[in-house]
Write a protein that holds these residues in place. Structure first.
Motif, mmCIF file in Angstrom:
data_model
loop_
_atom_site.group_PDB
_atom_site.id
_atom_site.type_symbol
_atom_site.label_atom_id
_atom_site.label_comp_id
_atom_site.label_asym_id
_atom_site.label_seq_id
_atom_site.Cartn_x
_atom_site.Cartn_y
_atom_site.Cartn_z
ATOM 1 N N MET A 253 10.820 -10.556 -26.272
ATOM 2 C CA MET A 253 11.284 -11.101 -27.531
ATOM 3 C C MET A 253 11.322 -10.034 -28.628
ATOM 4 S SD MET A 253 12.366 -13.921 -28.587
ATOM 5 C CE MET A 253 12.626 -14.925 -29.988
ATOM 6 N N ALA A 254 10.340 -9.143 -28.611
ATOM 7 C CA ALA A 254 10.308 -8.075 -29.614
ATOM 8 C C ALA A 254 11.492 -7.129 -29.429
ATOM 9 C CB ALA A 254 8.996 -7.319 -29.530
ATOM 10 N N ALA A 255 11.879 -6.897 -28.177
ATOM 11 C CA ALA A 255 13.032 -6.021 -27.929
ATOM 12 C C ALA A 255 14.308 -6.644 -28.485
ATOM 13 C CB ALA A 255 13.174 -5.764 -26.439
ATOM 14 N N LEU A 256 14.424 -7.949 -28.394
ATOM 15 C CA LEU A 256 15.590 -8.633 -28.940
ATOM 16 C C LEU A 256 15.644 -8.498 -30.458
ATOM 17 C CD1 LEU A 256 18.037 -10.405 -28.385
ATOM 18 C CD2 LEU A 256 16.552 -12.397 -28.578
ATOM 19 N N ALA A 257 14.505 -8.576 -31.093
ATOM 20 C CA ALA A 257 14.456 -8.411 -32.546
ATOM 21 C C ALA A 257 14.898 -7.007 -32.938
ATOM 22 C CB ALA A 257 13.045 -8.697 -33.056
ATOM 23 N N TRP A 258 14.466 -5.984 -32.181
ATOM 24 C CA TRP A 258 14.861 -4.622 -32.478
ATOM 25 C C TRP A 258 16.350 -4.396 -32.213
ATOM 26 C CZ3 TRP A 258 12.501 -1.485 -35.503
ATOM 27 C CH2 TRP A 258 11.120 -1.577 -35.667
ATOM 28 N N LEU A 259 16.938 -5.138 -31.329
ATOM 29 C CA LEU A 259 18.370 -5.015 -31.096
ATOM 30 C C LEU A 259 19.188 -5.749 -32.156
ATOM 31 C CD1 LEU A 259 18.552 -5.451 -27.223
ATOM 32 C CD2 LEU A 259 18.918 -3.358 -28.541
ATOM 33 N N LEU A 260 18.622 -6.781 -32.755
ATOM 34 C CA LEU A 260 19.339 -7.528 -33.787
ATOM 35 C C LEU A 260 19.415 -6.773 -35.107
ATOM 36 C CD1 LEU A 260 18.167 -11.211 -33.230
ATOM 37 C CD2 LEU A 260 20.418 -10.216 -32.798
ATOM 38 N N ILE A 261 18.428 -5.924 -35.378
ATOM 39 C CA ILE A 261 18.429 -5.186 -36.646
ATOM 40 C C ILE A 261 19.670 -4.296 -36.777
ATOM 41 C CG2 ILE A 261 17.203 -3.434 -37.989
ATOM 42 C CD1 ILE A 261 14.589 -4.714 -36.946
ATOM 43 N N PRO A 262 19.995 -3.438 -35.797
ATOM 44 C CA PRO A 262 21.224 -2.634 -35.932
ATOM 45 C C PRO A 262 22.494 -3.480 -35.902
ATOM 46 C CG PRO A 262 19.843 -1.767 -34.166
ATOM 47 C CD PRO A 262 19.231 -3.032 -34.630
ATOM 48 N N LEU A 263 22.452 -4.576 -35.173
ATOM 49 C CA LEU A 263 23.620 -5.453 -35.132
ATOM 50 C C LEU A 263 23.884 -6.056 -36.509
ATOM 51 C CD1 LEU A 263 25.811 -6.854 -33.440
ATOM 52 C CD2 LEU A 263 24.177 -8.704 -33.077
ATOM 53 N N LEU A 264 22.852 -6.536 -37.158
ATOM 54 C CA LEU A 264 23.011 -7.093 -38.503
ATOM 55 C C LEU A 264 23.420 -6.019 -39.506
ATOM 56 C CD1 LEU A 264 20.001 -9.576 -38.640
ATOM 57 C CD2 LEU A 264 22.435 -10.104 -38.349
ATOM 58 N N ALA A 265 22.886 -4.802 -39.334
ATOM 59 C CA ALA A 265 23.289 -3.702 -40.210
ATOM 60 C C ALA A 265 24.763 -3.365 -40.021
ATOM 61 C CB ALA A 265 22.421 -2.482 -39.939
ATOM 62 N N ALA A 266 25.251 -3.394 -38.796
ATOM 63 C CA ALA A 266 26.660 -3.112 -38.533
ATOM 64 C C ALA A 266 27.567 -4.190 -39.116
ATOM 65 C CB ALA A 266 26.888 -2.981 -37.031
ATOM 66 N N VAL A 267 27.147 -5.437 -38.990
ATOM 67 C CA VAL A 267 27.934 -6.533 -39.572
ATOM 68 C C VAL A 267 27.959 -6.412 -41.087
ATOM 69 C CG1 VAL A 267 27.998 -9.041 -39.902
ATOM 70 C CG2 VAL A 267 27.590 -8.093 -37.632
ATOM 71 N N GLY A 268 26.808 -6.100 -41.678
ATOM 72 C CA GLY A 268 26.761 -5.906 -43.137
ATOM 73 C C GLY A 268 27.616 -4.747 -43.587
ATOM 74 N N ALA A 269 27.613 -3.651 -42.827
ATOM 75 C CA ALA A 269 28.446 -2.503 -43.170
ATOM 76 C C ALA A 269 29.921 -2.836 -43.049
ATOM 77 C CB ALA A 269 28.096 -1.324 -42.276
ATOM 78 N N ALA A 270 30.291 -3.629 -42.060
ATOM 79 C CA ALA A 270 31.694 -4.026 -41.901
ATOM 80 C C ALA A 270 32.147 -4.910 -43.060
ATOM 81 C CB ALA A 270 31.883 -4.746 -40.579
ATOM 82 N N ILE A 271 31.291 -5.815 -43.472
ATOM 83 C CA ILE A 271 31.628 -6.685 -44.611
ATOM 84 C C ILE A 271 31.760 -5.860 -45.881
ATOM 85 C CG2 ILE A 271 30.744 -8.535 -46.086
ATOM 86 C CD1 ILE A 271 29.563 -9.786 -43.529
ATOM 87 N N TRP A 272 30.799 -4.966 -46.111
ATOM 88 C CA TRP A 272 30.865 -4.129 -47.308
ATOM 89 C C TRP A 272 32.101 -3.224 -47.286
ATOM 90 C CZ3 TRP A 272 30.896 1.122 -48.107
ATOM 91 C CH2 TRP A 272 30.796 1.525 -49.443
#
Length: 52
Positions: free
Chosen positions: A1-20
């Motif tokens: 579960m912790a590995a999934l959380a660490w994979l979601l952080i860059p994914l959310l950052a990429a989505v935020g960067a795309a929106i910005w």
């Protein structure tokens, strides 16, 4: 579960960067025509005052 959380952080950052990036790169053409017309009137007024 912790590995999934660490994979979601860059994914959310990429989505935020795309929106910005899409927001920062939008076309902002409102107001340019009236500003350019005002600048043209200003130049004409300065040329009239200078030539007199």
């Amino acid at each position: 579960m912790a590995a999934l959380a660490w994979l979601l952080i860059p994914l959310l950052a990429a989505v935020g960067a795309a929106i910005w990036g899409s927001w920062a790169g939008r076309h902002r053409t409102t107001g340019d025509v009236s500003e350019l017309a005002g600048y043209a009137r200003f130049r004409e007024a300065m040329e009239k005052e200078h030539s007199s």
